[in-house]
Design a protein around this motif. Structure first.
Motif, PDB file in Angstrom:
ATOM      1  N   ASP A 184     168.062 116.762  62.747  1.00  0.00           N
ATOM      2  CA  ASP A 184     168.777 117.930  63.264  1.00  0.00           C
ATOM      3  C   ASP A 184     168.801 119.049  62.221  1.00  0.00           C
ATOM      4  N   GLU A 185     169.027 118.689  60.974  1.00  0.00           N
ATOM      5  CA  GLU A 185     169.033 119.684  59.896  1.00  0.00           C
ATOM      6  C   GLU A 185     167.651 120.318  59.720  1.00  0.00           C
TER       7      GLU A 185
ATOM      8  N   SER B 181     171.019 106.788  62.431  1.00  0.00           N
ATOM      9  CA  SER B 181     171.957 107.905  62.543  1.00  0.00           C
ATOM     10  C   SER B 181     171.774 108.902  61.398  1.00  0.00           C
ATOM     11  N   ALA B 182     171.518 108.410  60.192  1.00  0.00           N
ATOM     12  CA  ALA B 182     171.279 109.326  59.070  1.00  0.00           C
ATOM     13  C   ALA B 182     169.976 110.098  59.270  1.00  0.00           C
TER      14      ALA B 182
ATOM     15  N   ALA C 178     170.588 112.811  61.893  1.00  0.00           N
ATOM     16  CA  ALA C 178     171.283 113.966  61.314  1.00  0.00           C
ATOM     17  C   ALA C 178     170.331 114.796  60.453  1.00  0.00           C
ATOM     18  N   THR C 179     169.464 114.124  59.699  1.00  0.00           N
ATOM     19  CA  THR C 179     168.472 114.827  58.883  1.00  0.00           C
ATOM     20  C   THR C 179     167.472 115.558  59.769  1.00  0.00           C
TER      21      THR C 179
ATOM     22  N   SER D 221     175.055 105.281  52.903  1.00  0.00           N
ATOM     23  CA  SER D 221     176.024 106.336  52.575  1.00  0.00           C
ATOM     24  C   SER D 221     176.054 106.608  51.080  1.00  0.00           C
TER      25      SER D 221
END
Length: 178
Positions: free
Chosen positions: A107-108, A100-101, A104-105, A60
């Protein structure tokens, strides 16, 4: 094909029924074995908690501080030269650390470039062919209490980098770009 579908409807209930019969008719106390295993599982999960917290906080901080973007912009010309699209850098940097990061990346990347683009296909292959290397090493080695991990991290990171380059080559072949 219809017979396979009908058989598949009964396979799982049959397995559950057979396990229940074995437990009821067995001479061994299976429930105490189950409780013993559950107890050791809870102990193992509790021992993983500090490593998990440290990993989550550090990922994070890495993303929030902007270090990811600085490193991406610095390495962009080199990777463009060797054939890795620059849109993959956030995924390449985060994939070894956090599932998880990186999801998300991913998906972006799919939202920005599309699923049929070179970047989208490369990202898909990377997500399918690599793992969260540092997470896996931290969790497995802390659980098994292995302290001598001399070659594990360099080899795992090398394989992760190899997955990136190979997935870009496979994606280019798939899109007839080679």
């Amino acid at each position: 094909m219809e017979i396979v579908r009908k058989i598949s409807l009964f396979v799982l209930p049959l397995i559950v029924f057979l396990v229940a019969v074995i437990i009821l008719l067995g001479k061994k106390n299976y429930f105490s074995s189950f409780l013993k295993g559950a107890k050791s599982g809870v102990k193992g999960a509790a021992s993983l908690l500090p490593s998990m917290c440290a990993l989550i906080v550090s990922v994070s901080m890495f993303v929030s501080s902007g270090a990811e973007k600085v490193i991406s912009s610095f390495l962009s010309p080199f990777f463009d030269f060797i054939g890795v699209p620059s849109g993959l850098f956030p995924l390449i940097l985060l994939r070894p650390f956090s599932g998880s990061a990186s999801l998300a990346t991913f998906d972006e990347i799919i939202t920005r470039y599309g699923v049929d683009s070179l970047v989208g296909i490369c990202a898909s292959v990377i997500m399918a062919s690599s793992d969260t290397v540092i997470y896996v090493i931290c969790m497995y080695f802390s659980t098994t209490k292995i302290r001598k991990t001399r070659h594990a991290m360099p080899i795992a990171l090398f394989v992760s980098i190899f997955c990136v380059f190979l997935s870009c080559i496979i994606s280019r072949i798939f899109l007839n770009m080679i």
